[in-house]
Design a protein around this motif. Structure first.
Motif, short mmCIF file in Angstrom:
data_model
loop_
_atom_site.label_atom_id
_atom_site.label_comp_id
_atom_site.label_asym_id
_atom_site.label_seq_id
_atom_site.Cartn_x
_atom_site.Cartn_y
_atom_site.Cartn_z
N TRP A 143 4.73 8.80 -2.88
CA TRP A 143 5.77 9.25 -2.36
C TRP A 143 7.01 8.67 -2.45
N CYS A 144 6.91 7.26 -2.78
CA CYS A 144 8.31 6.46 -3.02
C CYS A 144 8.93 6.81 -4.40
N GLY A 145 7.99 7.37 -5.37
CA GLY A 145 8.48 7.43 -6.89
C GLY A 145 7.83 6.82 -7.78
N VAL A 166 0.79 -1.22 0.04
CA VAL A 166 0.05 0.00 -0.06
C VAL A 166 0.74 1.22 0.04
N HIS A 167 0.49 2.10 -0.97
CA HIS A 167 1.36 3.22 -1.02
C HIS A 167 0.72 4.40 -0.76
N ARG A 168 1.43 5.62 -0.44
CA ARG A 168 0.80 7.00 -0.29
C ARG A 168 0.70 7.89 -1.51
N PHE A 178 2.73 -2.06 4.14
CA PHE A 178 3.07 -0.63 3.69
C PHE A 178 4.30 -0.49 2.83
N CYS A 179 4.48 0.27 2.05
CA CYS A 179 5.63 0.53 1.30
C CYS A 179 6.36 1.59 2.27
N ALA A 180 7.43 1.13 2.83
CA ALA A 180 8.24 2.00 3.76
C ALA A 180 8.72 3.27 3.62
N THR A 181 9.33 3.25 2.02
CA THR A 181 9.62 4.53 1.49
C THR A 181 8.40 5.60 1.49
N CYS A 182 7.19 5.12 0.95
CA CYS A 182 5.97 6.03 1.19
C CYS A 182 5.89 6.49 2.43
N GLU A 183 5.68 5.65 3.54
CA GLU A 183 5.25 5.80 5.02
C GLU A 183 6.29 6.77 5.47
ZN LIG Z 1 5.49 3.69 -2.15
#
Ligand SMILES: [Zn+2]
Length: 116
Positions: A60-62, A37-39, A86-91
């Motif tokens: 947010w992660c690109g 899950v991304h932001r 969760f996508c850690a980069t997005c979080e």
């Molecule tokens: Zn992401």
């Protein structure tokens, strides 16, 4: 709903092609085939010849995502699905940029300064 960043429109668009920035959006995006899950960071609604085609999302992660088109494989949600990964980069980036109104992860103050 979260307030999104404005993304500059680059390049020259064909005359029959229009895109409009989204100001608000549901915060979570998941590709139907992906596991994370991304932001959502920004988004544009796209029209060709005055007809809506789809909405393009920048995460947010690109990574990018899309909704609304026939072949779309993603969806938005107000809450993360149960058992979400969760996508850690997005979080980290979304929380660190203050998207949730707080900049704490596990009780620690985090700061992310986006470069555009
Ligand atoms: Zn992401």
């Amino acid at each position: 709903m979260v307030k999104l960043e404005k993304k500059p429109i680059r390049g020259i668009l064909p005359e029959n092609f229009k895109q409009y920035q989204l100001g608000l959006c549901l915060p979570f995006y998941k590709s139907r085939s992906g596991e994370r899950v991304h932001r959502v960071r920004s988004g544009q609604a796209l029209f060709t010849d005055g007809v809506y085609t789809h909405t393009s999302l920048s995460l947010w992660c690109g990574a990018t995502g899309s909704i609304g088109n026939e072949g779309s494989r993603g969806y938005l949600s107000a809450e993360a699905p149960d058992n979400a990964v969760f996508c850690a980069t997005c979080e980290g980036r979304a929380i660190g940029a203050g998207m949730d109104g707080t900049r704490y992860i596990n009780g620690r103050f985090c700061l992310f300064s986006p470069r555009i």
